[in-house]
Design a protein around this motif. Structure first.
Motif, PDB file in Angstrom:
ATOM      1  N   GLN A 119       0.855  -1.181   0.000  1.00  0.00           N
ATOM      2  CA  GLN A 119       0.000   0.000   0.000  1.00  0.00           C
ATOM      3  C   GLN A 119       0.893   1.234   0.000  1.00  0.00           C
ATOM      4  N   GLY A 120       0.556   2.230  -0.790  1.00  0.00           N
ATOM      5  CA  GLY A 120       1.386   3.420  -0.889  1.00  0.00           C
ATOM      6  C   GLY A 120       1.087   4.426   0.195  1.00  0.00           C
ATOM      7  N   VAL A 121       2.029   5.363   0.415  1.00  0.00           N
ATOM      8  CA  VAL A 121       1.802   6.424   1.397  1.00  0.00           C
ATOM      9  C   VAL A 121       0.844   7.476   0.845  1.00  0.00           C
ATOM     10  N   ILE A 122       0.580   7.457  -0.448  1.00  0.00           N
ATOM     11  CA  ILE A 122      -0.451   8.290  -1.050  1.00  0.00           C
ATOM     12  C   ILE A 122      -1.679   7.415  -1.277  1.00  0.00           C
ATOM     13  N   PRO A 123      -2.864   7.818  -0.802  1.00  0.00           N
ATOM     14  CA  PRO A 123      -4.061   6.997  -1.013  1.00  0.00           C
ATOM     15  C   PRO A 123      -4.290   6.696  -2.488  1.00  0.00           C
ATOM     16  N   LYS A 124      -4.930   5.561  -2.726  1.00  0.00           N
ATOM     17  CA  LYS A 124      -5.228   5.068  -4.066  1.00  0.00           C
ATOM     18  C   LYS A 124      -3.969   4.751  -4.867  1.00  0.00           C
ATOM     19  N   SER A 125      -2.932   4.345  -4.171  1.00  0.00           N
ATOM     20  CA  SER A 125      -1.743   3.795  -4.836  1.00  0.00           C
ATOM     21  C   SER A 125      -1.399   2.497  -4.124  1.00  0.00           C
ATOM     22  N   ASP A 126      -1.467   1.405  -4.832  1.00  0.00           N
ATOM     23  CA  ASP A 126      -1.144   0.106  -4.248  1.00  0.00           C
ATOM     24  C   ASP A 126      -0.749  -0.862  -5.345  1.00  0.00           C
ATOM     25  N   TYR A 127      -0.120  -1.951  -4.931  1.00  0.00           N
ATOM     26  CA  TYR A 127       0.364  -2.956  -5.881  1.00  0.00           C
ATOM     27  C   TYR A 127       0.340  -4.301  -5.182  1.00  0.00           C
ATOM     28  N   GLN A 128      -0.238  -5.276  -5.847  1.00  0.00           N
ATOM     29  CA  GLN A 128      -0.196  -6.636  -5.322  1.00  0.00           C
ATOM     30  C   GLN A 128       0.128  -7.608  -6.448  1.00  0.00           C
ATOM     31  N   ARG A 129       0.841  -8.663  -6.075  1.00  0.00           N
ATOM     32  CA  ARG A 129       1.325  -9.624  -7.057  1.00  0.00           C
ATOM     33  C   ARG A 129       1.285 -11.028  -6.461  1.00  0.00           C
ATOM     34  N   LEU A 130       0.781 -11.955  -7.236  1.00  0.00           N
ATOM     35  CA  LEU A 130       0.830 -13.370  -6.903  1.00  0.00           C
ATOM     36  C   LEU A 130       1.745 -14.047  -7.909  1.00  0.00           C
ATOM     37  N   ALA A 182      -2.122   6.386  -8.164  1.00  0.00           N
ATOM     38  CA  ALA A 182      -2.645   7.679  -7.713  1.00  0.00           C
ATOM     39  C   ALA A 182      -2.226   8.765  -8.693  1.00  0.00           C
ATOM     40  N   PRO A 183      -2.970   9.858  -8.770  1.00  0.00           N
ATOM     41  CA  PRO A 183      -2.542  10.970  -9.636  1.00  0.00           C
ATOM     42  C   PRO A 183      -1.267  11.591  -9.100  1.00  0.00           C
ATOM     43  N   ASN A 184      -0.528  12.254  -9.971  1.00  0.00           N
ATOM     44  CA  ASN A 184       0.720  12.889  -9.572  1.00  0.00           C
ATOM     45  C   ASN A 184       0.407  14.208  -8.866  1.00  0.00           C
ATOM     46  N   ILE A 185       0.239  14.109  -7.541  1.00  0.00           N
ATOM     47  CA  ILE A 185      -0.164  15.297  -6.768  1.00  0.00           C
ATOM     48  C   ILE A 185       0.936  15.770  -5.819  1.00  0.00           C
ATOM     49  N   PRO A 216      -5.276  18.844  -3.620  1.00  0.00           N
ATOM     50  CA  PRO A 216      -4.736  17.515  -3.945  1.00  0.00           C
ATOM     51  C   PRO A 216      -5.609  16.380  -3.424  1.00  0.00           C
ATOM     52  N   LEU A 217      -6.310  16.590  -2.301  1.00  0.00           N
ATOM     53  CA  LEU A 217      -7.193  15.551  -1.788  1.00  0.00           C
ATOM     54  C   LEU A 217      -8.355  15.299  -2.742  1.00  0.00           C
ATOM     55  N   ALA A 218      -8.851  16.355  -3.367  1.00  0.00           N
ATOM     56  CA  ALA A 218      -9.912  16.190  -4.359  1.00  0.00           C
ATOM     57  C   ALA A 218      -9.397  15.448  -5.579  1.00  0.00           C
ATOM     58  N   SER A 219      -8.168  15.751  -5.983  1.00  0.00           N
ATOM     59  CA  SER A 219      -7.587  15.051  -7.133  1.00  0.00           C
ATOM     60  C   SER A 219      -7.500  13.558  -6.867  1.00  0.00           C
ATOM     61  N   ILE A 220      -7.151  13.174  -5.641  1.00  0.00           N
ATOM     62  CA  ILE A 220      -7.085  11.759  -5.291  1.00  0.00           C
ATOM     63  C   ILE A 220      -8.482  11.145  -5.282  1.00  0.00           C
ATOM     64  N   GLU A 221      -9.422  11.835  -4.686  1.00  0.00           N
ATOM     65  CA  GLU A 221     -10.782  11.310  -4.548  1.00  0.00           C
ATOM     66  C   GLU A 221     -11.410  10.993  -5.894  1.00  0.00           C
ATOM     67  N   TYR A 222     -11.202  11.845  -6.873  1.00  0.00           N
ATOM     68  CA  TYR A 222     -11.893  11.686  -8.147  1.00  0.00           C
ATOM     69  C   TYR A 222     -11.049  10.951  -9.196  1.00  0.00           C
ATOM     70  N   SER A 223      -9.938  10.389  -8.774  1.00  0.00           N
ATOM     71  CA  SER A 223      -9.093   9.624  -9.689  1.00  0.00           C
ATOM     72  C   SER A 223      -9.324   8.140  -9.467  1.00  0.00           C
ATOM     73  N   ASN A 224      -9.450   7.393 -10.567  1.00  0.00           N
ATOM     74  CA  ASN A 224      -9.620   5.942 -10.508  1.00  0.00           C
ATOM     75  C   ASN A 224      -8.835   5.330 -11.669  1.00  0.00           C
ATOM     76  N   ASN A 225      -7.575   4.999 -11.396  1.00  0.00           N
ATOM     77  CA  ASN A 225      -6.658   4.544 -12.432  1.00  0.00           C
ATOM     78  C   ASN A 225      -6.077   3.198 -12.004  1.00  0.00           C
ATOM     79  N   THR A 226      -6.436   2.141 -12.721  1.00  0.00           N
ATOM     80  CA  THR A 226      -5.986   0.804 -12.335  1.00  0.00           C
ATOM     81  C   THR A 226      -5.395   0.067 -13.528  1.00  0.00           C
ATOM     82  N   ARG A 227      -4.594  -0.934 -13.208  1.00  0.00           N
ATOM     83  CA  ARG A 227      -4.020  -1.818 -14.239  1.00  0.00           C
ATOM     84  C   ARG A 227      -3.834  -3.200 -13.627  1.00  0.00           C
ATOM     85  N   ASN A 228      -4.204  -4.227 -14.383  1.00  0.00           N
ATOM     86  CA  ASN A 228      -4.012  -5.590 -13.915  1.00  0.00           C
ATOM     87  C   ASN A 228      -3.691  -6.477 -15.100  1.00  0.00           C
TER      88      ASN A 228
END
Length: 988
Positions: A323-334, A364-367, A396-408
């Motif tokens: 889990q990242g120190v910026i909300p909405k940034s995380d990575y998991q791998r199996l 997360a967005p680049n904030i 910047p908190l609004a930028s995080i809230e309204y960002s939804n960027n994922t990749r799998n």
């Protein structure tokens, strides 16, 4: 994908269940297995009959009892962390064995291209890192653990974002294109190893000089890192290993920004009256509002390895979650790893090494820059919980809230191989490797409103799908003979490769509902795009290692590559190398008791690089250039001249010479290795501007072989090992220097002999490439002080916009004017010296490992402070700003932007740093407790990563990586964190 996984599972179950039985008159052998370090018995050590699955384990005191059948000749003794030992039984009924710890020394087996060699017989410059050293760092990418461990290798973190990969540079930067090394994982050539679980790695070898990299010809110019994964190595009882770790990330440091009252006073100096009541202000610390105090990392691994008379296996499953120190940034791998090998006859074997990696990443967005620019006088929310419109650079908190960027997606890497030995000295090997990746990305933005500058009026959705399908087929014939005083190890081969990628993307607006996020005909302004690349390569290779009387060493290598990147006339590249070594300590005349090993070696060779876009030789058409015609204003699709291709481009070539010396003292208790290298990369492919008659506006760019770059320096690697009773320790140190210089630049093209790089995104370029300078050096105005009064302003040359209180720039060319021609070298992102120091100590079950890291001599350009498009918050240094004659001669007057924000050395910081990279304290549970738990070994550990960093730079981290263009520019990078955790390692 599921069928493949099930098939591998069935194969593994089959291997686990295989066994053999031997009947006959038994003989009982007893004895004790002890450690050479403290003479104590080793509990739960493996004792088994070679070539069978029959065996036992020692008791708490290291005692064992094993029954042999007729025909059983050899007993194998093994223990985790110790060298295996084989003993011929004969008529013995009591066998006591002393095991030696596994150590790196002159008899270590080193993995090189298409084979292995004893380090004592090695003529090239190769560094080896054991797998156990890679798992000390809780990181998603294994190469992060190389920091400070290998001389000549610089590893920098581009970002602290979960799942991000570091930048790896081997012996400097020698190209303007892709300067990354290649990775060879179990024979499969790759551009990255982010999919790998560090716990599955047996060792990593870094090939640095031309002699060692020449076997990879066209891809070895930037160095080669060979990754060998774990194999089944033990017969008898399977070895099961379980590892679990929980780590917490924290911000290493916060940047000192102005608080509310300080900021208000500063703004009032520019725009008086903006803040009338400073006592009414409440302070918002935006960094602490945005960043999490603690972000967890979870890392778990389960593996089993073993083997029988005709097979061996290794299977591992790993799970990594960050889990990242910026909300909405995380990575998991199996990750799933399955390595099997089967011996059909005494001369035929086949096997496979397979890795499956499933990943899920949220970005997360680049904030980061927006967080620093936010006004501390503005709260995060209004009274009713709605986001407050910050007057800095948005909330910047609004930028995080309204960002939804994922990749799998999923990535599968592996190979299938078969070996046939014939005529005693020959082995033919055929291997087919694959690198497959399929991933999907999605970016959704809902309707929202914070301010007129921070809003989205229509829902937006973009999706993309990426696929990579690469394969590599290799066929080699190996010859080996060792008779009398001569040993010859030779290999010839033929390989073919195919690289292909494809991307499909689409975006649209006005989704039906936010919770149904797919592209359909109901959307407006749907845009579809696609991309693809295809590249093939054919290669012929040859290498011969000759050793005479264990003291005279000779290596010759040749590789011929044909790449589809170039036209037929330039397609083929030839890459030879030669190396020689002399083990002086093996000579009869050498009689120095204190020196146990003395070897000198040297090498010369040529390696290549074809890492350019597959379309560089073609002139391309630019589509989607529609135009409106007619009374009804109809939009007609159109195309135009796009980019200019150059069909004459050819291979980049790196010519490298290396000289080295290896010394061992006191029976190799002290080891020292030193190298000097000189590498000139010739005919570097770069984009150069061309006259306007080529089309595409006033100028266009074309790729040319138009530059030469020199990298040279010294490297050293030393270690000291000692055991005193039950205490043992090891001290390791590595260091390297690099001199980087552009030797040639665009001379034969008629274009300018310099190149601008390092865009800040505001029209400024702060890096430059020019002859006689380091590649990508920082370029701007030198500063002599601050204009204190009108008389001084009139006495010195200055820009028209400069006034009293502004910087006084240096008139470099002495023409009594300040112009862009006065910009010059103000720093370099390339360090002068890289250093690493390691300490390991063990005492009665306790272990301590410390790794220190340092980089000296590089500079950082603070781009996040240099870009001023409006009124932003300031770093604390602005409190020392000029505020009248004599108040400051280093800090200019306060402005929201303007002439003082031209590229200059005001934004240059010393990037040197010293860091406690990792610290691990472990404890092996006592033997009596292990016996009750039926565990062979149990180790509990505490660890810290990036524990302490000493640096003058005021940003989050002095590690600023990136490509040649952006290396060393801090544009607001995701903070690199400190990590602290606890874990346990169990072996059954």
């Amino acid at each position: 994908m599921n069928r493949a996984k099930y098939s591998l599972l069935l194969l593994t179950i089959f291997l686990f269940g295989s066994f053999s039985l031997v009947f006959g008159q038994p003989v009982t052998v007893t004895g004790t297995v002890t450690s050479s370090e403290d003479d104590t018995g080793l509990p739960a050590a493996n004792v088994y009959i070679k070539g069978t699955t029959r065996g036992t384990v020692t008791d708490l005191d290291g005692n064992y009892r094993i029954t042999l059948q007729p025909g059983d000749e050899i007993i194998v003794f093994s223990y985790i962390g110790y060298q295996d030992r084989e003993v011929t039984v004969g008529n013995q009924t009591e066998i006591n064995v002393v095991l030696e710890p596994e150590r790196i020394g002159i008899d270590e087996i080193v993995v090189i291209g298409y084979g292995t060699v004893k380090k004592s017989d090695l003529t090239g410059s190769v560094a080896s890192v054991r797998g156990e050293d890679l798992i000390k760092i809780p990181a998603s990418s294994p190469e992060q653990a190389l920091q400070g461990k290998v001389s000549g290798v610089r590893v920098t973190s581009n970002s602290g974002a979960p799942g991000s990969a570091p930048t790896v540079r081997i012996r400097g930067v020698g190209t303007f294109g892709n300067p990354d090394p290649i990775f060879v994982v179990d024979g499969v050539i790759l551009d990255d190893i982010t999919f790998l679980n560090s716990s599955d790695i047996e060792s990593m070898e870094v090939l640095k000089d031309a002699s060692s990299t020449a076997m990879y010809g066209s891809r070895g110019a930037n160095g080669v890192i060979i990754v060998t994964t774990k194999q089944g190595r033990r017969e008898g009882k399977p070895v099961i290993n379980v590892t679990g770790g929980l780590d917490i990330q924290t911000i290493q440091k916060y940047i000192d920004m102005l608080e509310a009252r300080e900021f208000a006073r500063t703004v009032n100096k520019i725009n008086p009256g903006t803040f009338n009541n400073l006592d009414a202000l409440e302070n918002t610390d935006w960094q602490r509002e945005v960043y999490r105090d603690f972000a967890p990392i979870q890392n778990y691994q389960l593996s089993v390895n073993g083997g029988g008379e005709n097979s061996r296996y290794y299977a591992g499953v790993g799970y990594y979650n960050q889990q990242g120190v910026i909300p909405k940034s995380d990575y998991q791998r199996l990750s799933i790893k399955v390595n099997n090998e089967y011996l059909l006859t005494d001369v035929i074997r086949f096997g496979h090494n397979l890795t499956f990696s499933l990943f899920d990443q949220q970005n997360a967005p680049n904030i980061v820059a927006a967080t620093l620019r936010a006004w501390p006088t503005d709260p995060p929310y209004t009274g009713d919980g709605v986001f407050f419109g910050n007057r800095g650079n948005g909330n910047p908190l609004a930028s995080i809230e309204y960002s939804n960027n994922t990749r799998n997606g999923i990535r599968s890497v592996g190979n299938f191989y078969g070996d046939v030995r014939f005529l005693k000295y020959f082995t033919f090997r055929s291997s087919f490797g694959i690198d497959l990746e399929y991933s999907d990305g999605k970016n959704f933005t809902p309707v929202f409103f914070v301010t007129p500058q921070q809003q989205n009026e229509e829902t937006r959705l973009s999706k993309d799908r990426f696929s990579r399908e690469n394969w590599l087929w290799e066929n080699t014939l190996h010859f080996y003979i060792d008779q009398n005083d001569h040993a010859l190890d030779a290999i010839v081969g033929y390989t073919s490769q195919k690289f292909s990628t494809e991307g499909l993307s689409g975006q649209g607006r006005n989704l039906i509902r936010d919770n149904i996020q797919y592209l359909s005909n109901d959307l407006t302004d749907i845009l579809i795009g696609n991309s693809a690349s295809l590249k093939t390569m054919v290669s012929y290779l040859f290498r011969a290692n000759y050793v005479f009387r264990d003291r005279y060493l000779l290596t010759t290598t040749f590789r011929r590559d044909g790449s589809s990147v170039f036209i037929r006339e330039n397609r083929w590249g030839n890459f030879p190398s030669f190396a020689a070594g002399w083990r002086i300590s093996e000579e009869e005349f050498f009689n120095v008791p204190a020196i146990s090993n003395f070897k000198v070696r040297g090498s010369w060779g040529v390696v290549g690089n074809d890492k350019v876009d597959t379309n560089e030789r073609f002139t391309l058409i630019q589509n989607e250039m529609g135009a409106v015609f007619g009374v009804n204003e109809i939009l007609y699709p159109g195309s135009t001249y796009g980019t200019s291709g150059n069909p004459l481009i050819r291979w980049e070539e790196a010519v490298q010479a290396n000289g080295g010396i290896e010394l061992g003292f006191l029976n190799n208790q002290l080891l020292l290795e030193m190298d000097y290298y000189r590498k000139v990369t010739r005919d570097i492919l770069i984009d150069l501007p061309l006259p306007g008659h080529f089309g595409n506006g006033s100028f266009t760019y074309m790729k040319f072989n138009a530059a030469d770059v020199l990298n040279s320096g010294f490297e050293f690697n030393t270690s000291w090992r000692e055991t005193r009773g039950d205490f043992s320790y090891e001290i390791r140190a590595v260091g390297s220097t690099v001199h980087n210089e552009v030797l040639k630049m665009g001379e034969q093209t008629g274009a300018d002999n310099f190149l601008l790089l390092g865009s800040l995104g505001n029209g400024q370029n702060v890096k430059r490439v020019a002859i006689g300078r380091p590649i990508g050096y920082f370029y701007g105005y030198q500063i002599e002080g601050v204009f204190q009064n009108t008389s001084e302003l009139e006495a010195y040359p200055h820009l028209a916009a400069q006034g009293v209180g502004d910087f006084r720039y240096t008139d470099v060319n002495n023409d009594r004017e300040i112009t862009t021609d006065d910009r010059t070298l103000i720093g370099s992102p390339i360090p002068d010296f890289i250093f690493g120091l390691g300490l390991s100590a063990n005492h009665r079950g306790f272990s301590l490992d410390i790794d220190l890291q340092a980089e000296l001599g590089q500079e950082i350009y603070d781009g996040k402070d240099a870009v001023r498009a409006g009124q932003y918050n300031y770093q604390e240094r602005i409190l020392d700003a000029w505020d009248g004659e004599g108040t400051s001669n280093t800090q200019p007057r306060v402005t929201a932007g303007g002439v003082n924000y031209n590229q200059s050395e005001w934004f240059i910081y010393d990037g040197s740093f010293f860091r406690i990279r990792s610290l691990t304290l472990g404890y092996d549970l006592p033997k009596n407790l292990l016996n009750r738990l039926m565990v062979q070994r149990a180790n509990i550990f505490l660890r810290g990563t990036n524990v302490l960093t000493l640096a003058q730079y005021t940003g989050y981290t002095p590690e600023i990586g990136g490509n040649v263009s952006q290396n060393g520019i801090d544009s607001g990078e995701y903070p690199v964190t400190s990590v602290y955790g606890i874990g346990i390692n169990l072996t059954f």
